[in-house]
Design a protein around this motif. Structure first.
Motif, PDB file in Angstrom:
ATOM      1  N   THR A 102       0.827  -1.214  -0.007  1.00 27.17           N
ATOM      2  CA  THR A 102       0.194  -0.172   0.158  1.00 27.17           C
ATOM      3  C   THR A 102       0.847   1.102   0.027  1.00 27.17           C
ATOM      4  N   TYR A 103       0.514   2.020  -0.959  1.00 23.26           N
ATOM      5  CA  TYR A 103       1.202   3.328  -1.044  1.00 23.26           C
ATOM      6  C   TYR A 103       0.409   4.603  -1.188  1.00 23.26           C
ATOM      7  N   PRO A 104      -0.238   4.872  -0.001  1.00 20.38           N
ATOM      8  CA  PRO A 104      -1.318   5.942  -0.043  1.00 20.38           C
ATOM      9  C   PRO A 104      -1.372   6.982  -1.143  1.00 20.38           C
ATOM     10  N   GLY A 105      -2.410   7.305  -1.684  1.00 19.66           N
ATOM     11  CA  GLY A 105      -2.562   8.459  -2.606  1.00 19.66           C
ATOM     12  C   GLY A 105      -2.040   8.133  -3.986  1.00 19.66           C
ATOM     13  N   ARG A 132       9.127   3.731  -1.457  1.00 21.11           N
ATOM     14  CA  ARG A 132       8.864   4.825  -0.930  1.00 21.11           C
ATOM     15  C   ARG A 132       9.714   6.050  -1.335  1.00 21.11           C
ATOM     16  N   ILE A 164       7.464   9.515  -0.862  1.00 20.42           N
ATOM     17  CA  ILE A 164       6.664   9.562   0.267  1.00 20.42           C
ATOM     18  C   ILE A 164       7.159   9.908   1.418  1.00 20.42           C
ATOM     19  N   ASP A 165       6.444  10.829   2.266  1.00 24.21           N
ATOM     20  CA  ASP A 165       7.071  11.472   3.467  1.00 24.21           C
ATOM     21  C   ASP A 165       7.284  10.207   4.470  1.00 24.21           C
ATOM     22  N   ASP A 194       6.986   9.876   7.935  1.00 27.16           N
ATOM     23  CA  ASP A 194       6.089   9.565   8.617  1.00 27.16           C
ATOM     24  C   ASP A 194       4.628   8.981   8.256  1.00 27.16           C
ATOM     25  N   GLN A 195       4.410   8.931   6.841  1.00 30.02           N
ATOM     26  CA  GLN A 195       3.275   8.384   6.273  1.00 30.02           C
ATOM     27  C   GLN A 195       3.596   6.741   6.035  1.00 30.02           C
ATOM     28  N   PRO A 196       2.482   5.806   6.544  1.00 30.50           N
ATOM     29  CA  PRO A 196       2.447   4.567   6.493  1.00 30.50           C
ATOM     30  C   PRO A 196       2.693   4.110   5.145  1.00 30.50           C
ATOM     31  N   ALA A 197       3.442   3.356   4.555  1.00 31.43           N
ATOM     32  CA  ALA A 197       3.560   2.954   3.215  1.00 31.43           C
ATOM     33  C   ALA A 197       4.210   1.396   3.309  1.00 31.43           C
ATOM     34  N   GLN A 243      -2.145  -3.293  14.381  1.00 31.87           N
ATOM     35  CA  GLN A 243      -0.962  -2.555  13.527  1.00 31.87           C
ATOM     36  C   GLN A 243       0.262  -2.943  13.732  1.00 31.87           C
TER      37      GLN A 243
END
Length: 442
Positions: free
Chosen positions: A214-217, A412, A417-418, A420-423, A437
């Motif tokens: 998963t890589y949000p956005g 990432r 991707i920042d 701090d963002q989960p990926a 989690q």
């Protein structure tokens, strides 16, 4: 295992380790989960079953079979409900049989790390004969003509009289459990079989969690990663020159580059990018390329064909490709000359099938630890010692876990991707259920 293959990755709850290890020590429990019992049930009841063997004994049930006089009793025991089994005392010849795995030690891969290995064995009762040839033989002997030339009545007679030979057919799948990172690795792609194996693991006390890359956005992140890498490729001129030569000459007529390192790059890849980590990432076939937004994907295998197609239109994009992670190593020859060489670390296919969402698995397709076999053989030559079976499994799991972390971090970085963002490999959201989690990437 220990070569190119495809692995399905599931999450596991780390706090289920205690239940799992407790069950491993229970003889009656492990007997009911064993391949020894599963194979007997399949033979006597013609049912499909799943059983397990310890990692060091893929055919343990064959090596130490339960006596023939006890098979029917074992099959009946396997068909009972758990409550009925609790009130039944099995003979020592069955409980003490060496044909099934029991105790933590038989499944544990490392003395200080919570790493475990086992074989999941699928047993299927099926026709293993060629029924068509049996029918043909009967027709030749009884009617002096092939089956296709019989009338409908005679065909029905032959069909009813023809019985195939049935037998238990087994399929073995290696399973690796990492309670440190909270991941399960299963080398298989069959959805039904993967589901059945996770059911068996749950019965052993392992809480299986659905996960996915998963890589949000980034809805089309596999293609985005491939195209970002290709846009930043080095050796662009060399790739194009080799593609031009391939269009004009036969492969045997193309003159190799004097630079052996560069020759190995243009021969195998159509893109090679240096990562911030210092590793290099090459893209090769099999690849898929779309010439423009309205066109369908074109599958290509050769790197020169990929280079040519990617330059046909300004809108040409990569949809899929094989990634190879490399390390550039500096060394000194016996003559005292410095040189560098490229070492393939691992490879993996990147495409839109990287998740199997129906069963909650993140996939490592076309995965291989490229240097694993060579490194092990080199160590054997130097130390004059062959690793134990648990060391082979343990080292593979350790290196595969490192590869997964490298892939997560690289993707990432490429997608910017920042931190701090989960990926990466994250829990899948299940409606009405909160997923723990405590697994990798969370």
């Amino acid at each position: 295992m220990f070569g190119r293959g495809t692995w399905a990755i599931f999450g596991l709850a780390k706090d289920s380790l205690e239940t799992f290890t407790t069950n491993l020590e229970d003889r009656a429990f492990m007997l009911s989960a064993s391949q020894m019992m599963a194979s007997v049930i399949t033979r006597y009841s013609t049912l499909d079953t799943i059983g397990i063997n310890p990692y060091s004994g893929p055919r343990l049930d064959d090596e130490h079979p339960v006596g023939a006089e006890h098979e029917q009793e074992l099959a009946q025991y396997g068909g009972m409900e758990p409550e009925e089994r609790a009130n039944l005392v099995l003979p020592e010849e069955i409980l003490d049989c060496a044909g099934y795995g029991v105790t933590d030690a038989q499944f544990r891969l490392h003395s200080s790390m919570p790493w475990y290995g086992l074989w999941a064995v699928a047993n299927e009762w099926k026709d293993v004969s060629d029924v068509a040839s049996i029918k043909e033989q009967r027709c030749y002997r009884a009617f002096d003509r092939p089956y296709k030339f019989l009338d409908s009545t005679d065909k029905k007679t032959v069909d009813q009289d023809t019985l195939g030979a049935t037998a238990a057919v087994r399929k073995q799948v290696p399973v690796l459990l990492d309670f440190n990172d909270g991941l399960v690795y299963i080398e298989n792609t069959n959805k039904d079989l993967l589901y059945q194996i996770t059911i068996r693991l749950r019965l052993l006390g392992v809480e299986i969690l659905p996960v996915g890359w998963t890589y949000p956005g980034r809805p089309n992140w596999p293609a985005e990663i491939l195209n970002r890498l290709h846009e930043n490729t080095q050796f662009q001129d060399e790739f194009q020159k080799r593609a031009d030569e391939a269009a004009r000459f036969a492969s045997s007529e193309i003159e190799k580059l004097e630079d052996r390192e560069l020759e190995s790059i243009v021969k195998k890849f159509f893109s090679m990018t240096e990562l911030p980590s210092g590793l290099w990432l090459g893209i090769s076939g099999s690849a898929q390329i779309r010439l423009h937004d309205a066109s369908g994907p074109i599958a290509v295998k050769s790197p020169t064909s990929a280079t040519t197609l990617l330059n046909v239109t300004n809108g040409a994009k990569l949809l899929a490709g094989a990634l190879t992670f490399q390390e550039v190593i500096s060394a000194t020859s016996k003559k005292g000359e410095d040189y560098t060489f490229r070492k393939d670390l691992f490879c993996v296919d990147l495409n839109d099938k990287i998740n199997m969402t129906e069963i909650g698995a993140a996939m490592l397709r076309g995965f291989n630890l490229s240097a694993f076999r060579k490194d092990v053989l080199r160590d054997i030559r130097h130390t004059k010692q062959v690793p134990s079976i648990d060391q082979f499994w343990c080292n593979w799991l350790h290196e595969m876990g490192n590869a997964v972390r490298t892939i997560e971090g690289t993707f990432r970085e490429v997608l910017e991707i920042d931190g701090d963002q989960p990926a990466g490999i994250l829990p899948m959201k299940v409606p009405g259920k909160e997923v723990p989690q405590e697994i990798v990437g969370a």
